[in-house]
Design an enzyme around this catalytic site. Structure first.
Site, PDB file in Angstrom:
ATOM      1  N   HIS A  53      -6.868  11.773   4.409  1.00  0.00           N
ATOM      2  CA  HIS A  53      -6.335  10.322   4.608  1.00  0.00           C
ATOM      3  C   HIS A  53      -7.090   9.654   5.803  1.00  0.00           C
ATOM      4  O   HIS A  53      -8.000  10.403   6.583  1.00  0.00           O
ATOM      5  CB  HIS A  53      -4.845  10.741   5.388  1.00  0.00           C
ATOM      6  CG  HIS A  53      -4.444  11.282   6.482  1.00  0.00           C
ATOM      7  ND1 HIS A  53      -4.978  12.642   6.602  1.00  0.00           N
ATOM      8  CD2 HIS A  53      -3.885  10.306   7.861  1.00  0.00           C
ATOM      9  CE1 HIS A  53      -4.036  12.770   8.334  1.00  0.00           C
ATOM     10  NE2 HIS A  53      -4.279  11.176   8.304  1.00  0.00           N
ATOM     11  N   HIS A 113      -6.708   7.812   8.528  1.00  0.00           N
ATOM     12  CA  HIS A 113      -6.575   7.899   9.763  1.00  0.00           C
ATOM     13  C   HIS A 113      -7.943   8.316  10.754  1.00  0.00           C
ATOM     14  O   HIS A 113      -8.147   9.496  10.383  1.00  0.00           O
ATOM     15  CB  HIS A 113      -5.578   8.899  10.485  1.00  0.00           C
ATOM     16  CG  HIS A 113      -4.131   7.978  10.213  1.00  0.00           C
ATOM     17  ND1 HIS A 113      -3.161   8.577  10.244  1.00  0.00           N
ATOM     18  CD2 HIS A 113      -3.488   6.726   9.834  1.00  0.00           C
ATOM     19  CE1 HIS A 113      -2.170   8.153  10.260  1.00  0.00           C
ATOM     20  NE2 HIS A 113      -2.788   6.764  10.118  1.00  0.00           N
ATOM     21  N   ASP A 130      -9.088   9.958  13.639  1.00  0.00           N
ATOM     22  CA  ASP A 130      -8.829  11.811  13.742  1.00  0.00           C
ATOM     23  C   ASP A 130      -9.304  12.043  12.785  1.00  0.00           C
ATOM     24  O   ASP A 130      -9.395  13.292  12.628  1.00  0.00           O
ATOM     25  CB  ASP A 130      -8.130  11.764  14.294  1.00  0.00           C
ATOM     26  CG  ASP A 130      -6.925  12.571  13.906  1.00  0.00           C
ATOM     27  OD1 ASP A 130      -6.733  11.471  12.765  1.00  0.00           O
ATOM     28  OD2 ASP A 130      -5.143  12.874  13.750  1.00  0.00           O
ATOM     29  N   HIS A 131      -9.201  11.840  11.762  1.00  0.00           N
ATOM     30  CA  HIS A 131      -9.318  12.871   9.791  1.00  0.00           C
ATOM     31  C   HIS A 131     -10.575  12.129   8.894  1.00  0.00           C
ATOM     32  O   HIS A 131     -11.318  13.529   9.121  1.00  0.00           O
ATOM     33  CB  HIS A 131      -8.757  12.869   8.910  1.00  0.00           C
ATOM     34  CG  HIS A 131      -7.160  13.744   9.712  1.00  0.00           C
ATOM     35  ND1 HIS A 131      -6.608  14.483   9.488  1.00  0.00           N
ATOM     36  CD2 HIS A 131      -6.499  12.639  10.740  1.00  0.00           C
ATOM     37  CE1 HIS A 131      -5.427  15.081  10.202  1.00  0.00           C
ATOM     38  NE2 HIS A 131      -5.410  14.123  11.472  1.00  0.00           N
ATOM     39  N   HIS A 172       2.782  10.110   5.245  1.00  0.00           N
ATOM     40  CA  HIS A 172       2.206   9.848   6.241  1.00  0.00           C
ATOM     41  C   HIS A 172       1.632   9.149   5.945  1.00  0.00           C
ATOM     42  O   HIS A 172       1.305   7.698   7.643  1.00  0.00           O
ATOM     43  CB  HIS A 172       1.593  10.798   6.643  1.00  0.00           C
ATOM     44  CG  HIS A 172       0.692  10.909   7.854  1.00  0.00           C
ATOM     45  ND1 HIS A 172       1.306  10.802   9.523  1.00  0.00           N
ATOM     46  CD2 HIS A 172      -0.914  11.054   8.193  1.00  0.00           C
ATOM     47  CE1 HIS A 172       0.191  11.507  10.210  1.00  0.00           C
ATOM     48  NE2 HIS A 172      -0.381  10.917   9.416  1.00  0.00           N
ATOM     49  N   ASP A 223      -1.952  15.714   7.296  1.00  0.00           N
ATOM     50  CA  ASP A 223      -1.157  15.816   8.270  1.00  0.00           C
ATOM     51  C   ASP A 223       0.218  15.558   7.586  1.00  0.00           C
ATOM     52  O   ASP A 223       1.464  14.632   7.702  1.00  0.00           O
ATOM     53  CB  ASP A 223      -1.127  14.169   9.220  1.00  0.00           C
ATOM     54  CG  ASP A 223      -2.068  14.000  10.470  1.00  0.00           C
ATOM     55  OD1 ASP A 223      -2.981  15.102  10.383  1.00  0.00           O
ATOM     56  OD2 ASP A 223      -2.212  13.149  10.325  1.00  0.00           O
ATOM     57  N   HIS A 269      -3.783  19.719  12.333  1.00  0.00           N
ATOM     58  CA  HIS A 269      -3.093  19.872  14.130  1.00  0.00           C
ATOM     59  C   HIS A 269      -2.878  20.749  14.281  1.00  0.00           C
ATOM     60  O   HIS A 269      -2.216  22.355  13.049  1.00  0.00           O
ATOM     61  CB  HIS A 269      -2.620  18.578  14.364  1.00  0.00           C
ATOM     62  CG  HIS A 269      -2.801  17.193  14.254  1.00  0.00           C
ATOM     63  ND1 HIS A 269      -3.177  16.773  15.040  1.00  0.00           N
ATOM     64  CD2 HIS A 269      -3.034  16.706  13.321  1.00  0.00           C
ATOM     65  CE1 HIS A 269      -3.558  15.513  15.342  1.00  0.00           C
ATOM     66  NE2 HIS A 269      -3.599  14.759  13.618  1.00  0.00           N
TER      67      HIS A 269
HETATM   68 ZN   LIG Z   1      -2.790  11.144  10.741  1.00  0.00          ZN
END
Ligand SMILES: [Zn+2]
Length: 319
Positions: free
Chosen positions: A105, A107, A109-110, A162, A186, A224
């Site tokens: 996705h 975001h 951090d990914h 999400h 996530d 995570h």
């Molecule tokens: Zn996320």
């Protein structure tokens, strides 16, 4: 007051996902976490099958990217390289060059390392969902697509909730005498699920049910390291469940040694993950929804909404 908080959250989420400010915030988070844990938040080792290697790469505060290597052809795929440098270090140690990045996705951090991965490995293909506007994508994917990268076969499962375009990737294990591996981003965590940022609970429910239908021996590799917190919440909901308690103790032991808790399996998740047990009597009782004589689908949505709400406000005391 709650309304002000909600507006503020929406504004900050907008800045994070729709503007370059999100990327700068992400870069700052990489710097902070590298100072705190120069060697990463966990000491990860490869999981080996015959002809297949899966390596979790710890990054940021609690993220995992994954490197998947077919050991005969050396074909290599990277999942969610939020920090491209951390991934590159592990690729160098394994002496492999990646052919593809699969992004779950948008975001940062990914997906925040996608651009750098492209610069480091110019021939690489960057895959992501067609609804999520994943940065630096070269090839978009949709539900049901089958992606063959050398001998590695991935099935794309659309799991919105999400984010609106979240994807999970199911790696076929049978060519390696292994169970299938689900890279769940996530969407699904060990004993938890992602926050519902962009969809309704009923959309999230459909996505959870899509994974519930996969074989029990499917390995779950989440985005995570949230196992200790998630299991603490699960023990609070279902304190008599010995399997949950034992898994929680095990996860705490692993984390004290900075060892990862991935992978789990869907079989295990169905036993202790409350988000896959929405109509279990114990969970409904804990949410004070037992005895509700409602349509089962409505009850599931209510149960999911209430679980997410309680988890947001749960005060963790053991971390
Ligand atoms: Zn996320």
């Amino acid at each position: 007051m709650a309304k002000v908080d909600s507006c503020l959250f929406k504004f900050r989420y907008f800045l994070y996902t729709k503007t370059r400010m999100g990327y700068f915030y992400h870069r700052r988070e990489i710097t902070k976490s590298t100072l705190e844990h120069p060697d990463g938040h966990s000491k990860c080792h490869p999981t080996d099958f015959v002809g297949l290697k899966i390596i979790p790469v710890p990054m940021l505060k609690d993220n995992y990217a994954y490197i998947i290597i077919e050991t005969r052809s050396r074909k290599t795929v990277v999942i969610d390289p939020g920090d491209a440098h951390a991934v590159q270090e592990t690729l160098k140690k394994a002496n492999v060059t990646p052919s593809a990045v699969l992004t779950t996705h948008k975001h940062w951090d990914h997906s925040g390392g996608n651009g750098q991965m492209k610069r480091m490995y110019p021939d690489i293909k960057i895959y992501g969902g067609n609804l999520d506007r994943v940065p630096d994508v070269t090839n978009t994917l949709k539900d049901g697509d089958c992606l063959e990268i050398g001998p590695l076969c991935f099935k794309v499962i659309f799991t919105p909730g999400h984010t609106v375009g979240h994807l999970t990737y199911l790696l076929e294990g049978s060519p390696f005498g292994a169970p299938d591996s689900l890279f769940s981003g996530d969407h699904l965590f060990l004993s938890g699920c992602g926050r519902i940022f962009e969809c309704s609970p009923s959309v999230m429910l459909n996505s959870l049910e899509a994974l519930h239908r996969l074989p029990d021996d499917t390995l779950v590799w989440p985005g995570h390291e949230y196992a200790v917190q998630n299991l603490e919440f699960s023990v609070y909901l279902d304190p008599e469940n010995e399997i949950t308690r034992q898994k929680h103790l095990w996860a705490m032991k692993q984390r004290r040694k900075m060892l990862p808790t991935c992978p789990s399996s869907l079989r295990e998740e169905k036993l202790y993950n409350p988000f896959l047990r929405l109509t279990d009597e114990v969970i409904l009782k804990s949410l004070e929804l037992d005895g509700c004589e409602e349509d089962i689908e409505l009850l599931k949505v209510k149960s999911l909404t209430e679980l997410r709400e309680r988890k947001e406000h749960y005060k963790y005391d053991k971390i």
